[in-house]
Design a protein around this motif. Structure first.
Motif, PDB file in Angstrom:
ATOM      1  N   ARG A 178       0.817  -1.209   0.000  1.00  0.00           N
ATOM      2  CA  ARG A 178       0.000   0.000   0.000  1.00  0.00           C
ATOM      3  C   ARG A 178       0.854   1.264   0.000  1.00  0.00           C
ATOM      4  NH1 ARG A 178      -3.690  -0.501   5.038  1.00  0.00           N
ATOM      5  NH2 ARG A 178      -1.845  -1.547   5.867  1.00  0.00           N
ATOM      6  N   ARG A 179       1.870   1.327   0.862  1.00  0.00           N
ATOM      7  CA  ARG A 179       2.597   2.584   1.057  1.00  0.00           C
ATOM      8  C   ARG A 179       4.028   2.574   0.528  1.00  0.00           C
ATOM      9  NH1 ARG A 179       0.802   3.223   7.418  1.00  0.00           N
ATOM     10  NH2 ARG A 179      -1.452   3.227   7.067  1.00  0.00           N
ATOM     11  N   TRP A 180       4.568   1.385   0.304  1.00  0.00           N
ATOM     12  CA  TRP A 180       5.985   1.307  -0.021  1.00  0.00           C
ATOM     13  C   TRP A 180       6.257   0.710  -1.402  1.00  0.00           C
ATOM     14  CZ3 TRP A 180       9.403   3.752   2.976  1.00  0.00           C
ATOM     15  CH2 TRP A 180       9.007   4.105   4.265  1.00  0.00           C
ATOM     16  N   ARG A 181       5.229   0.521  -2.191  1.00  0.00           N
ATOM     17  CA  ARG A 181       5.397  -0.118  -3.499  1.00  0.00           C
ATOM     18  C   ARG A 181       6.410   0.638  -4.367  1.00  0.00           C
ATOM     19  NH1 ARG A 181       1.712  -3.059  -6.959  1.00  0.00           N
ATOM     20  NH2 ARG A 181       0.095  -2.754  -5.410  1.00  0.00           N
ATOM     21  N   ASN A 182       6.274   1.968  -4.449  1.00  0.00           N
ATOM     22  CA  ASN A 182       7.152   2.772  -5.294  1.00  0.00           C
ATOM     23  C   ASN A 182       8.606   2.687  -4.829  1.00  0.00           C
ATOM     24  OD1 ASN A 182       7.994   4.806  -7.210  1.00  0.00           O
ATOM     25  ND2 ASN A 182       7.983   6.256  -5.510  1.00  0.00           N
ATOM     26  N   PHE A 183       8.825   2.818  -3.524  1.00  0.00           N
ATOM     27  CA  PHE A 183      10.192   2.791  -2.988  1.00  0.00           C
ATOM     28  C   PHE A 183      10.837   1.418  -3.196  1.00  0.00           C
ATOM     29  CE2 PHE A 183      13.300   2.070   0.366  1.00  0.00           C
ATOM     30  CZ  PHE A 183      14.066   3.229   0.316  1.00  0.00           C
ATOM     31  N   LEU A 184      10.098   0.347  -2.900  1.00  0.00           N
ATOM     32  CA  LEU A 184      10.664  -0.998  -2.984  1.00  0.00           C
ATOM     33  C   LEU A 184      10.868  -1.449  -4.422  1.00  0.00           C
ATOM     34  CD1 LEU A 184       8.619  -2.702  -0.123  1.00  0.00           C
ATOM     35  CD2 LEU A 184      11.050  -2.107  -0.079  1.00  0.00           C
ATOM     36  N   SER A 185      10.046  -0.984  -5.340  1.00  0.00           N
ATOM     37  CA  SER A 185      10.199  -1.389  -6.740  1.00  0.00           C
ATOM     38  C   SER A 185      11.455  -0.781  -7.364  1.00  0.00           C
ATOM     39  CB  SER A 185       8.966  -0.962  -7.543  1.00  0.00           C
ATOM     40  OG  SER A 185       8.868   0.459  -7.602  1.00  0.00           O
ATOM     41  N   ARG A 186      11.981   0.298  -6.759  1.00  0.00           N
ATOM     42  CA  ARG A 186      13.179   0.961  -7.290  1.00  0.00           C
ATOM     43  C   ARG A 186      14.422   0.658  -6.446  1.00  0.00           C
ATOM     44  NH1 ARG A 186      13.326   6.183  -6.600  1.00  0.00           N
ATOM     45  NH2 ARG A 186      11.736   6.298  -4.977  1.00  0.00           N
ATOM     46  N   LEU A 187      14.312  -0.246  -5.478  1.00  0.00           N
ATOM     47  CA  LEU A 187      15.385  -0.459  -4.524  1.00  0.00           C
ATOM     48  C   LEU A 187      16.615  -1.110  -5.180  1.00  0.00           C
ATOM     49  CD1 LEU A 187      16.066  -0.050  -1.544  1.00  0.00           C
ATOM     50  CD2 LEU A 187      15.120  -2.307  -1.062  1.00  0.00           C
ATOM     51  N   LYS A 188      17.740  -0.412  -5.144  1.00  0.00           N
ATOM     52  CA  LYS A 188      18.960  -0.904  -5.793  1.00  0.00           C
ATOM     53  C   LYS A 188      20.024  -1.321  -4.785  1.00  0.00           C
ATOM     54  CE  LYS A 188      22.386   0.374  -9.349  1.00  0.00           C
ATOM     55  NZ  LYS A 188      22.122  -0.807 -10.189  1.00  0.00           N
ATOM     56  N   TYR A 189      20.097  -0.626  -3.629  1.00  0.00           N
ATOM     57  CA  TYR A 189      21.114  -0.936  -2.623  1.00  0.00           C
ATOM     58  C   TYR A 189      20.462  -1.051  -1.239  1.00  0.00           C
ATOM     59  CZ  TYR A 189      24.546   0.632  -6.119  1.00  0.00           C
ATOM     60  OH  TYR A 189      25.311   0.773  -7.256  1.00  0.00           O
ATOM     61  N   ILE A 190      20.938  -2.020  -0.475  1.00  0.00           N
ATOM     62  CA  ILE A 190      20.590  -2.130   0.949  1.00  0.00           C
ATOM     63  C   ILE A 190      21.901  -2.104   1.722  1.00  0.00           C
ATOM     64  CG2 ILE A 190      19.582  -3.572   2.754  1.00  0.00           C
ATOM     65  CD1 ILE A 190      17.707  -4.732   0.646  1.00  0.00           C
ATOM     66  N   VAL A 191      22.027  -1.120   2.619  1.00  0.00           N
ATOM     67  CA  VAL A 191      23.257  -0.930   3.377  1.00  0.00           C
ATOM     68  C   VAL A 191      22.996  -1.299   4.845  1.00  0.00           C
ATOM     69  CG1 VAL A 191      25.002   0.731   4.137  1.00  0.00           C
ATOM     70  CG2 VAL A 191      23.992   0.929   1.848  1.00  0.00           C
ATOM     71  N   ILE A 192      23.857  -2.136   5.409  1.00  0.00           N
ATOM     72  CA  ILE A 192      23.765  -2.529   6.826  1.00  0.00           C
ATOM     73  C   ILE A 192      25.035  -2.053   7.521  1.00  0.00           C
ATOM     74  CG2 ILE A 192      23.331  -4.403   8.443  1.00  0.00           C
ATOM     75  CD1 ILE A 192      21.185  -4.410   6.437  1.00  0.00           C
ATOM     76  N   ASP A 193      24.917  -1.051   8.362  1.00  0.00           N
ATOM     77  CA  ASP A 193      26.080  -0.556   9.095  1.00  0.00           C
ATOM     78  C   ASP A 193      26.179  -1.262  10.449  1.00  0.00           C
ATOM     79  OD1 ASP A 193      28.328   0.913   9.551  1.00  0.00           O
ATOM     80  OD2 ASP A 193      27.305   2.777  10.045  1.00  0.00           O
ATOM     81  N   GLU A 194      27.388  -1.297  11.005  1.00  0.00           N
ATOM     82  CA  GLU A 194      27.651  -1.968  12.296  1.00  0.00           C
ATOM     83  C   GLU A 194      27.085  -3.395  12.275  1.00  0.00           C
ATOM     84  OE1 GLU A 194      29.662  -0.599  14.165  1.00  0.00           O
ATOM     85  OE2 GLU A 194      29.522   1.554  13.832  1.00  0.00           O
ATOM     86  N   VAL A 195      27.460  -4.142  11.245  1.00  0.00           N
ATOM     87  CA  VAL A 195      26.846  -5.453  11.010  1.00  0.00           C
ATOM     88  C   VAL A 195      27.184  -6.453  12.119  1.00  0.00           C
ATOM     89  CG1 VAL A 195      28.737  -6.423   9.622  1.00  0.00           C
ATOM     90  CG2 VAL A 195      26.378  -7.102   9.146  1.00  0.00           C
ATOM     91  N   HIS A 196      28.235  -6.177  12.908  1.00  0.00           N
ATOM     92  CA  HIS A 196      28.596  -7.096  13.993  1.00  0.00           C
ATOM     93  C   HIS A 196      27.528  -7.148  15.087  1.00  0.00           C
ATOM     94  CE1 HIS A 196      29.905  -3.197  15.583  1.00  0.00           C
ATOM     95  NE2 HIS A 196      29.719  -3.720  16.763  1.00  0.00           N
ATOM     96  N   THR A 197      26.632  -6.132  15.148  1.00  0.00           N
ATOM     97  CA  THR A 197      25.602  -6.122  16.196  1.00  0.00           C
ATOM     98  C   THR A 197      24.502  -7.134  15.927  1.00  0.00           C
ATOM     99  OG1 THR A 197      24.353  -4.364  15.087  1.00  0.00           O
ATOM    100  CG2 THR A 197      26.023  -3.683  16.682  1.00  0.00           C
ATOM    101  N   TYR A 198      24.416  -7.635  14.699  1.00  0.00           N
ATOM    102  CA  TYR A 198      23.352  -8.574  14.351  1.00  0.00           C
ATOM    103  C   TYR A 198      23.852 -10.000  14.573  1.00  0.00           C
ATOM    104  CZ  TYR A 198      21.618  -4.307  12.279  1.00  0.00           C
ATOM    105  OH  TYR A 198      21.208  -3.003  12.091  1.00  0.00           O
ATOM    106  N   ARG A 199      23.847 -10.400  15.831  1.00  0.00           N
ATOM    107  CA  ARG A 199      24.337 -11.726  16.201  1.00  0.00           C
ATOM    108  C   ARG A 199      23.321 -12.394  17.121  1.00  0.00           C
ATOM    109  NH1 ARG A 199      29.857 -10.909  18.875  1.00  0.00           N
ATOM    110  NH2 ARG A 199      30.015  -9.057  17.595  1.00  0.00           N
TER     111      ARG A 199
END
Length: 818
Positions: A178-199
């Motif tokens: 409903r709200r994110w179709r436009n943003f997600l359809s154009r999504l080219k990069y996903i950046v994850i900073d401080e990736v060590h915290t996801y454990r």
């Protein structure tokens, strides 16, 4: 006659520190500077970006930035590993911005940060990098603090959105169509900073959120590229590939220069208390005069404390009687209101605040500017956290100083007496398991709500997917609609999945009808019981009425010279044995944690001046765990020598197991708890070692350890055998392992090598069936345990303890009758 040497503000502060605390400084090391490795701007970099960089004084890139630029431009999923303040943001931002300027149609970028403070800081940094290159503001932060009107604007027009995994899980993905179709359809990069915290469990949850994100992107026709960064992770490639289930290229040849840094290890002195006993002063005895001096000299300083109320107490102590410091020194911690956090962050970044006293809330990569002095009041718990906190200083290339002040705890005392441990210890490895069935089952209904489940889901393990579908169909969570498996519920299933812990709401703290702060319900039990002193931005309040059901706590401002500290009691009990082998049991475990009484402790002197009861309901939950019952013959032989040997071995092995378990179950130490508690067997009560999941219902960690217990013991044995220490240490078994609450046992463990020797004996018995009596040696060191309360206070604690148990039993009867 030679002229007097002029010292800069930091040198003046260090001169004061060395003169005043010379006897307490146990070690001083100079961490050498290193020269950087540079590369010219890539030929394929957009000319406008090169112009902006040159305008800011940047004429070349660090070698790792140039390497990252090419790998990202080549389309590789990339993880960047380099020291703090090494330009990691520029490493991923330059190729993204370059591609954005060259694209024929604007694409979108999603940037995930683990904390709100870090995302807000990065929003300002990225906006500055975009100025002069992108004419319109296309970037914003979407989190719990974002006003509703701004959220709508971001959804409609933003190309770059900064958020966190929690908001992605509960806000973006459920509303993607409903709200994110436009943003997600154009999504080219996903950046994850401080990736060590996801454990651990949090990392495993996040991996499933990212699995859902990739699935939704595919539905909207996009296939984003992933970029990660971290300064402190021991296994970067393995970790990020487990997080995304994609192959990654690694950039780890750090080309950034390092400034020279001084590292001081400081141990507050032992002083004589009541009678002939000694106790060690707290870190504040060093931190207070040091912070005052640094602030007066204008040295930009950050001081880390372990807990929220320690931050508030230290802030109050620093500014009491020194009102001129109140505008320059401020506390920062969790539980502050969003507007308070934002104002503190702005004042800190603008230089209005000279010194910030904080918890680990400011530990992660926030660029505060030209900080020169970092004070660590106690070890933060991991090597990664230590260097994250130390890395807050020297970020502009100037010489900086780190001062570590030890607490009276076994780990801290080992560190201040063995400084090489800090500089030589490796960074911890990060573990997670996206296919943990306990966690995967929680996210499958979310996937079905976002889009009906297909027969095959490419990112899901086939057998796990099929079996999970069967379970959810049988219980009615999923329903079959013309061959599609859809979510069968009236609310978003994401509401029932908490990524970070067991509670997903806060208690609001209010004074005269105005909310002044918030805290989670577990923390509230140990902080906001009746008559507790709650400190907030330099003011003291007394808790008047805590209502856990209404999620409210009323407080009133008071003027007292003491703070309060809760004494917790824990109980662990195995309620159903599901499997059993030899000395080991696995099954359902009941955990009960309750604050039983509180101590009133006078500020500055830390003198106990009173006690009071706490009558709150316990925090209790069911989970899964294992229970180790040592061999009876071994116990009898050790009891003949000294009954305390058995306790020393159980606490020692519990310490080892908790630190080795994550490698076997893909978890973290925060997800696993250990305890030494009594268990009932054959009409007798016996001491047992419990290891259980620190999450309601369990997440499979203890079950994995049960299956691999023999291998876990082998690793424990290798750790002990390879450690060169004689008396025990944090690398194997400390002289006083965590959890010991018996004062006589504490005294004996500190004065002897009991923990190490008796743990070796227990391991030998479990692995080989042999009974080896540990050889106990007594240390020549001075008694360092704090025994400040007068003898009569001990009897009062025992009486309160007994009354608390009786009251609990009576309350249970009343509840049954009601």
């Amino acid at each position: 006659m030679l002229g007097k040497v002029s010292l800069n503000p930091l040198e003046k502060t260090l001169q004061f520190f060395e003169q005043k605390f010379f006897p307490e400084i146990s070690a001083h090391q100079t961490l050498p500077s290193t020269e950087g490795s540079f590369s010219p701007f890539p030929e394929n970099m957009h000319g406008d970006i090169q112009g902006i960089l040159r305008e800011t004084g940047i004429e070349s890139l660090y070698s790792h930035q140039a390497d990252a630029f090419q790998k990202i431009k080549n389309g590789d999923n990339t993880v960047i590993v380099s020291q703090t303040a090494s330009g990691k943001t520029l490493s991923f931002w330059l190729p993204i911005l370059d591609e954005y300027l060259k694209a024929s149609y604007p694409f979108s970028v999603l940037l995930l940060y683990p904390t709100k403070a870090l995302s807000r800081d990065q929003e300002g940094t990225l906006n500055k990098l975009m100025e002069g290159v992108v004419s319109e503001r296309k970037l914003g932060t979407f989190d719990g603090d974002t006003p509703r009107e701004e959220r709508s604007l971001l959804q409609r027009s933003a190309d770059f959105i900064l958020t966190n995994p929690d908001m992605l899980h509960a806000g973006i993905l459920p509303n993607h169509n409903r709200r994110w179709r436009n943003f997600l359809s154009r999504l080219k990069y996903i950046v994850i900073d401080e990736v060590h915290t996801y454990r651990g469990v949090y990392g495993s949850h996040t991996a499933n959120v990212l699995r859902r994100l990739q699935r939704v992107c595919e539905l909207h026709g996009s296939k984003p590229q992933f970029i990660c960064s971290s300064a402190t992770v021991g296994n970067p490639k393995e970790h990020v590939e487990a997080l995304f289930q994609k192959p990654f290229s690694v950039v780890d040849m750090d080309g950034a220069p390092k400034p020279e840094r001084d590292l001081y290890l400081t141990n507050p002195p032992l002083i004589k208390g009541h009678g002939d006993t000694y106790f060690r002063k707290g870190p504040a005895s060093v931190a207070i005069p040091l912070i005052r001096k640094a602030t007066l000299e204008g040295v930009r300083t950050i001081c880390f404390c372990k807990a929220r109320q320690q931050v508030e107490r230290l802030y109050r102590a620093v500014t009491d009687g020194h009102h001129g410091l109140k505008d320059k020194v401020k506390p920062y911690r969790g539980g502050l209101l969003p507007n308070e956090r934002r104002q503190l962050e702005r004042d800190l970044f603008d230089g209005k605040i000279t010194t910030i006293i904080t918890t680990n809330a400011l530990e992660l990569g926030i660029d505060i500017g030209d900080l020169q002095l970092a004070i660590l009041c106690g070890h933060p718990g991991t090597v990664a956290s230590f260097w994250q906190q130390a890395g807050r200083v020297g970020r502009k290339g100037k010489r900086a100083t780190i001062i570590f002040i030890g607490r009276n705890s076994p780990v801290d005392q080992y560190l201040v007496n063995n400084p090489e441990f800090i500089t030589d210890a490796p960074i911890e490895r990060a573990w997670l398991n996206a296919d943990n069935p306990y966690i995967f089952l929680q996210h499958l209904p979310c996937m079905a709500q976002e889009y009906p489940l297909r027969e095959e889901e490419p990112l899901c393990e086939p057998l796990l997917l099929q079996e999970s579908k069967k379970v959810l169909l049988e219980e009615g969570t999923l329903k079959d609609v013309e061959g599609d498996l859809r979510y069968n519920g009236s609310h978003f299933p994401s509401r029932g999945v908490n990524l970070r812990g067991m509670t997903d709401y806060n208690i609001e703290i209010f004074h005269k009808g105005v909310v002044i702060g918030e805290i989670d319900p577990i923390g509230a039990r140990g902080t906001l019981y009746k008559d507790a002193i709650y400190q907030h931005l330099g003011k003291r309040y007394m808790s008047l009425n805590l209502d856990l059901e209404k999620k409210l706590c009323e407080v009133g401002e008071v003027n007292v010279d003491y703070y309060t500290e809760a004494v917790w009691e824990g109980r662990v009990e195995m309620t159903d044995v599901l499997e059993k082998k030899d000395f080991l049991q696995f099954g359902d475990v009941y955990v009960n944690r309750q604050p039983k009484l509180f101590k009133k402790i006078r500020e500055r002197s830390y003198e106990n001046i009173g006690y009071g009861p706490i009558t709150l309901d316990p925090f209790e939950y069911e989970t899964t765990g294992l229970c180790l019952l040592p061999n009876e013959e071994w116990q009898k032989e050790l009891d003949k020598v000294d009954k305390r040997l058995k306790a020393g071995s159980l606490y020692g092995l519990a310490y080892l197991l908790r630190r080795t378990a994550p490698g076997f179950c893909m978890g973290s130490t925060e997800d696993i708890q250990t305890d030494v508690s009594l268990t009932h067997e054959n009409e007798n009560w016996k001491s047992a070692l419990y290891l259980y999941d620190a999450h309601e219902g369990g997440v499979g960690h203890s079950e994995k350890i049960y299956d691999l217990f023999s291998e876990a013991l082998d690793l424990c044995q290798k750790i002990i055998d390879s450690c060169p220490c004689k008396w025990g240490c944090p690398s194997c078994v400390p002289p006083l392992p965590p959890g010991v609450q018996d004062e006589d046992l504490e005294q004996w463990l500190i004065e002897t090598n009991t923990s190490l020797a008796s743990t070796k004996s227990l391991l030998t018995n479990i692995k080989k069936g042999k009974i080896v009596i540990p050889k106990i040696e007594t240390s020549k060191r001075k008694n360092e345990i704090s025994l400040t309360p007068p003898p009569e206070a001990k009897e009062l604690i025992k009486l309160q303890h007994r009354l608390g148990k009786a009251a609990k039993s009576l309350n249970k009867k009343r509840e049954r009758e009601h």
